[in-house]
Design a protein around this motif. Structure first.
Motif: not given
Length: 217
Positions: A60, A65, A69, A71, A132
């Motif tokens: 990561f 992220d 996770d 995505d 994000r």
């Protein structure tokens, strides 16, 4: 007599890598939910997952992220729905049907529950996670635009595909926000599901009208 040590197969290495990645993500998410995203360090995540600091960064590159996770998996599901839609089903309609299918399968992407509220509250309490989340939404919009154009045999820069993709992402965003809000207020998953699907259905009608005359409706 010396024996050669066997080398792990690529499949085994891949499984181990995925298992390590999932372990890191699980440990990080648990800490984020318990203490808030900004109050958890990489060293604490590494310790909780029983790995080294560099192992965390190998899986990561960014701290956020670990929280988002799923995505890449979500993008793959969207691509599959568009590329494998039944004959005669438009791209916009295929994504409406995807919403119904994911809810029926109790997908983690569309889960309105006490557990999901912890996820939402953690995002709302962190400017980093909110930023994000917005970036991911924009990235997915660009990816969907490219997928739509590909499905229609058009250039990736097709403005109609770009418009359709951004309208689709806006619709799904509103549906998700309203469904989570409904659950927060009513503590009723079925009612939240109904709100989500009602917005998807209504939004799809508007999308089809907006994209009339294009290969996407």
């Amino acid at each position: 007599m010396m024996r050669c040590m066997s080398t792990p197969s690529p499949k085994l290495r891949s499984r181990k890598r995925l298992a390590t990645r999932q372990s890191i993500s699980n440990a990080a998410t648990r800490l984020f939910l318990e203490r808030g995203f900004e109050h958890v360090t990489i060293d604490e995540i590494a310790a909780a997952a029983d790995v080294g600091r560099m192992t965390v960064f190998n899986h990561f590159p960014r701290k956020e992220d670990m929280f988002f996770d799923r995505d890449e998996e979500g993008r793959a599901i969207l691509a599959q729905a568009l590329r494998e839609r039944a004959p005669g089903v438009s791209p916009i309609e295929s994504l409406r049907r995807l919403a119904y299918r994911l809810l029926a399968e109790q997908s983690p992407y569309l889960r309105f529950s006490a557990e999901s509220q912890g996820f939402i509250k953690t995002v709302e309490a962190s400017e980093t996670l909110k930023a994000r989340a917005r970036a991911i939404r924009d990235e997915i919009a660009r990816a969907v635009a490219a997928m739509l154009a590909e499905c229609a045999g058009r250039e990736a820069s097709d403005p109609a595909a770009d418009l359709a993709a951004h309208l689709l992402l806006a619709m799904w965003t509103v549906a998700l926000i309203q469904a989570h809000r409904t659950f927060r207020e009513k503590q009723d998953s079925e009612e939240a599901n109904a709100v989500f699907l009602a917005i998807i259905d209504q939004g799809t009608i508007g999308l089809n009208a907006a994209m009339a005359g294009t290969p996407y409706a």
